[in-house]
Design a protein around this motif. Structure first.
Motif, PDB file in Angstrom:
ATOM      1  N   ALA A   1    -106.663 -74.482  -8.649  1.00 17.67           N
ATOM      2  CA  ALA A   1    -106.116 -75.839  -9.108  1.00 17.67           C
ATOM      3  C   ALA A   1    -104.793 -75.485  -9.683  1.00 17.67           C
ATOM      4  CB  ALA A   1    -107.006 -76.345  -9.871  1.00 17.67           C
ATOM      5  N   THR A   2    -104.891 -74.399 -10.804  1.00 13.82           N
ATOM      6  CA  THR A   2    -103.456 -74.006 -11.372  1.00 13.82           C
ATOM      7  C   THR A   2    -102.473 -73.735 -10.869  1.00 13.82           C
ATOM      8  OG1 THR A   2    -104.427 -71.996 -12.219  1.00 13.82           O
ATOM      9  CG2 THR A   2    -104.834 -73.800 -13.818  1.00 13.82           C
ATOM     10  N   ASP A   3    -102.588 -72.797  -9.800  1.00 21.68           N
ATOM     11  CA  ASP A   3    -101.597 -72.308  -8.952  1.00 21.68           C
ATOM     12  C   ASP A   3    -101.102 -73.308  -8.034  1.00 21.68           C
ATOM     13  OD1 ASP A   3    -101.635 -69.590 -10.146  1.00 21.68           O
ATOM     14  OD2 ASP A   3    -102.818 -68.817  -8.687  1.00 21.68           O
ATOM     15  N   SER A   4    -101.360 -74.486  -7.819  1.00 20.81           N
ATOM     16  CA  SER A   4    -101.000 -75.465  -6.938  1.00 20.81           C
ATOM     17  C   SER A   4    -100.221 -76.398  -7.467  1.00 20.81           C
ATOM     18  CB  SER A   4    -102.102 -76.164  -6.009  1.00 20.81           C
ATOM     19  OG  SER A   4    -103.029 -76.773  -7.050  1.00 20.81           O
ATOM     20  N   VAL A   5    -100.095 -76.563  -8.882  1.00 20.31           N
ATOM     21  CA  VAL A   5     -99.311 -77.273  -9.872  1.00 20.31           C
ATOM     22  C   VAL A   5     -98.146 -76.622 -10.436  1.00 20.31           C
ATOM     23  CG1 VAL A   5    -101.141 -79.177  -9.895  1.00 20.31           C
ATOM     24  CG2 VAL A   5    -100.532 -77.356 -11.759  1.00 20.31           C
TER      25      VAL A   5
ATOM     26  N   ILE B   1    -106.579 -77.902 -14.957  1.00 19.38           N
ATOM     27  CA  ILE B   1    -107.789 -77.358 -15.491  1.00 19.38           C
ATOM     28  C   ILE B   1    -108.592 -78.397 -16.118  1.00 19.38           C
ATOM     29  CG2 ILE B   1    -108.610 -75.693 -17.422  1.00 19.38           C
ATOM     30  CD1 ILE B   1    -106.368 -74.008 -16.832  1.00 19.38           C
ATOM     31  N   ALA B   2    -108.038 -79.402 -16.797  1.00 23.87           N
ATOM     32  CA  ALA B   2    -108.931 -80.309 -17.338  1.00 23.87           C
ATOM     33  C   ALA B   2    -109.467 -81.181 -16.223  1.00 23.87           C
ATOM     34  CB  ALA B   2    -108.074 -81.376 -18.222  1.00 23.87           C
ATOM     35  N   ALA B   3    -108.757 -81.392 -15.295  1.00 22.24           N
ATOM     36  CA  ALA B   3    -109.481 -82.065 -14.074  1.00 22.24           C
ATOM     37  C   ALA B   3    -110.365 -81.297 -13.456  1.00 22.24           C
ATOM     38  CB  ALA B   3    -108.360 -82.377 -13.051  1.00 22.24           C
ATOM     39  N   ALA B   4    -110.212 -80.209 -13.188  1.00 21.36           N
ATOM     40  CA  ALA B   4    -111.387 -79.532 -12.440  1.00 21.36           C
ATOM     41  C   ALA B   4    -112.369 -79.229 -13.414  1.00 21.36           C
ATOM     42  CB  ALA B   4    -110.992 -77.980 -12.430  1.00 21.36           C
ATOM     43  N   GLY B   5    -112.257 -79.193 -14.693  1.00 17.86           N
ATOM     44  CA  GLY B   5    -113.516 -79.221 -15.783  1.00 17.86           C
ATOM     45  C   GLY B   5    -114.042 -80.439 -15.766  1.00 17.86           C
ATOM     46  N   THR B   6    -113.455 -81.681 -15.710  1.00 22.29           N
ATOM     47  CA  THR B   6    -114.203 -82.836 -15.673  1.00 22.29           C
ATOM     48  C   THR B   6    -114.949 -82.913 -14.523  1.00 22.29           C
ATOM     49  OG1 THR B   6    -112.240 -83.974 -16.806  1.00 22.29           O
ATOM     50  CG2 THR B   6    -113.993 -85.519 -15.644  1.00 22.29           C
ATOM     51  N   PHE B   7    -114.641 -82.561 -13.545  1.00 27.18           N
ATOM     52  CA  PHE B   7    -115.719 -82.434 -12.129  1.00 27.18           C
ATOM     53  C   PHE B   7    -116.869 -81.559 -12.597  1.00 27.18           C
ATOM     54  CE2 PHE B   7    -112.519 -84.712 -10.030  1.00 27.18           C
ATOM     55  CZ  PHE B   7    -112.989 -85.466  -9.023  1.00 27.18           C
ATOM     56  N   ARG B   8    -116.713 -80.439 -13.124  1.00 25.27           N
ATOM     57  CA  ARG B   8    -117.772 -79.674 -13.637  1.00 25.27           C
ATOM     58  C   ARG B   8    -118.450 -80.196 -14.685  1.00 25.27           C
ATOM     59  NH1 ARG B   8    -119.155 -75.684 -17.457  1.00 25.27           N
ATOM     60  NH2 ARG B   8    -120.057 -73.454 -16.397  1.00 25.27           N
TER      61      ARG B   8
ATOM     62  N   SER C   1    -107.874 -80.530  -5.647  1.00 28.95           N
ATOM     63  CA  SER C   1    -109.161 -81.007  -5.291  1.00 28.95           C
ATOM     64  C   SER C   1    -110.059 -79.978  -5.145  1.00 28.95           C
ATOM     65  CB  SER C   1    -109.118 -82.189  -4.351  1.00 28.95           C
ATOM     66  OG  SER C   1    -108.561 -81.114  -3.149  1.00 28.95           O
ATOM     67  N   ILE C   2    -109.623 -78.797  -4.535  1.00 30.35           N
ATOM     68  CA  ILE C   2    -110.560 -77.608  -4.132  1.00 30.35           C
ATOM     69  C   ILE C   2    -111.213 -77.135  -5.541  1.00 30.35           C
ATOM     70  CG2 ILE C   2    -110.897 -75.488  -3.205  1.00 30.35           C
ATOM     71  CD1 ILE C   2    -108.792 -76.596  -0.969  1.00 30.35           C
TER      72      ILE C   2
ATOM     73  N   TRP D   1    -106.063 -84.981  -9.752  1.00 30.90           N
ATOM     74  CA  TRP D   1    -107.272 -84.307  -8.897  1.00 30.90           C
ATOM     75  C   TRP D   1    -107.330 -84.489  -7.518  1.00 30.90           C
ATOM     76  CZ3 TRP D   1    -110.510 -87.421  -6.472  1.00 30.90           C
ATOM     77  CH2 TRP D   1    -110.584 -88.806  -6.610  1.00 30.90           C
ATOM     78  N   ARG D   2    -106.181 -85.253  -7.087  1.00 31.70           N
ATOM     79  CA  ARG D   2    -106.195 -85.841  -5.747  1.00 31.70           C
ATOM     80  C   ARG D   2    -105.428 -84.853  -4.830  1.00 31.70           C
ATOM     81  NH1 ARG D   2    -108.129 -90.582  -4.117  1.00 31.70           N
ATOM     82  NH2 ARG D   2    -108.847 -92.090  -5.686  1.00 31.70           N
ATOM     83  N   ARG D   3    -104.435 -83.975  -5.524  1.00 24.42           N
ATOM     84  CA  ARG D   3    -103.868 -82.937  -4.804  1.00 24.42           C
ATOM     85  C   ARG D   3    -104.690 -81.991  -4.097  1.00 24.42           C
ATOM     86  NH1 ARG D   3     -98.942 -82.007  -9.311  1.00 24.42           N
ATOM     87  NH2 ARG D   3     -98.895 -84.151 -10.227  1.00 24.42           N
TER      88      ARG D   3
END
Length: 388
Positions: free
Chosen positions: A319-323, A332-339, A209-210, A203-205
């Protein structure tokens, strides 16, 4: 020959049809619960603060579940998460239809939170593994899912005119039906991340992060739409059917936002993120203050939904296009955790504030805080090209 090829272009694959059908049905059942649960709690005598706390419990369960989904998708295929989500939502809605006592209500909301986490992470992960741009695939699944969220609250409002229990009984049946399409999904293998992946938390990438910041605003919007906005509309003496229609307007605007952002390309993605964040925050901040006037309430709820819908698509896409492709599930799980964290934090913040100030200024403060993630891009000179 050309005409034949053009005709086949519009025929979805079995996997796409199953994914879209599952998204519509699951979201429909969830949309019913979004309106029926606060109304059920109000009829049972719970206060606004208590309803916010119960909603926060659901968000805690979602956040805890999402934290484990990154590692889980390295062991189990994504379709199993989607199937589990249908089972969990069926149990949740059924339990609330049977009892509004404290323990069943809390347990049911825990199950609902886990169901949300498994379904949205599993579905979004599944579709971005196909061909084409992630933002387009996510826009499609979010669009069709929003159709269910559009119809669900309206049905809940109409059925709740008689009793919210009836609405939750219908949600139970719909959630059970939504399990069926999951057995038609492609059996994609679990993820296998590359050995040379960068060190540190994903999530720091920059791109991820965005996506996480987008999840904060979108999650806050969803959490408040599922708790204090129906409460405020009920306090303004609107009927259950009117409340259901107003929530449907918000979800309809989210549908439009998801559809619009799917067509955005290149640097327009950055503007979609910023404008979506501001729209969601400002609309939410004004929702309770304008709750007495149906037209104004509809306008600000539509504004907030439009922004949130855009964020729900563009955030995970960035998020997914940057990894690496094999890290997309974790992103997706990281972005979803923040959500999910925002789903918990926003209602809890309002619950704490209403002990000192009225609901309208409490919502205004939290809505204003939701606009802060728009500043995230100012700390980044570049969004990865793959994300746009």
């Amino acid at each position: 020959m050309a005409a034949s090829r053009a005709g086949r272009r519009f025929v979805p694959s079995r996997d796409a049809a199953a994914s879209n059908a599952g998204a519509v049905i699951f979201s429909f059942a969830l949309g019913i619960a979004t309106v029926a649960v606060p109304l059920l709690a109000l009829r049972a005598g719970y206060s606004a603060a208590e309803i916010g706390a119960v909603t926060a419990v659901s968000a805690v369960a979602q956040m805890a579940t999402r934290l484990s989904l990154g590692p889980a998708m390295r062991r189990w295929p994504d379709w199993t998460l989607i199937t589990a989500a249908g089972v969990l939502l069926t149990a949740s809605s059924g339990l609330m239809a049977l009892s509004a006592a404290v323990v069943p209500l809390v347990v049911a909301n825990l199950l609902q939170g886990a169901a949300r986490a498994c379904f949205f992470t599993g579905t979004q992960t599944h579709v971005v593994r196909g061909p084409g741009r992630a933002v387009g695939a996510l826009a499609t699944t979010n669009f069709v899912g929003s159709l269910g969220l559009l119809a669900g609250p309206a049905v809940a409002g109409l059925l709740s005119e008689r009793t919210p229990v009836l609405a939750l009984a219908v949600a139970t049946g719909a959630a059970a039906l939504g399990i069926v399409p999951t057995f038609l999904l492609d059996r994609l293998p679990p993820f296998s991340p590359p050995a040379d992946r960068p060190r540190g938390q994903i999530w720091r990438r920059p791109g991820v992060s965005i996506g996480c910041w987008a999840g904060v605003t979108a999650g806050s919007w969803r959490g408040l739409l599922s708790s204090f906005i129906p409460v405020a509309l009920d306090s303004a003496r609107h009927s259950s059917s009117t409340i259901g229609m107003l929530v449907t307007i918000a979800n309809g605007a989210a549908l439009a936002g998801a559809g619009i952002v799917g067509r955005v390309r290149e640097r327009g993605t950055r503007w979609a993120y910023v404008v979506g964040t501001l729209a969601a925050g400002i609309g939410t901040a004004l929702a309770v203050a304008l709750a007495d006037d149906v037209l104004l309430a509809a306008l600000v709820l539509a504004l907030s939904g439009l922004g949130a819908g855009a964020l729900q698509t563009v955030g995970p896409a960035i998020a997914t296009d940057s990894v690496h492709p094999e890290e997309r599930g974790e992103a997706i799980a990281a972005a979803g955790t923040f959500r999910a964290a925002a789903l918990f934090a926003a209602p809890l913040a309002v619950s704490g504030l209403v002990g000192a100030i009225a609901l309208a200024p409490a919502m205004a403060l939290v809505g204003a805080a939701m606009t802060v993630p728009a500043l995230a891009l100012r700390t980044r000179r570049h969004v990865p090209e793959a994300a746009v």
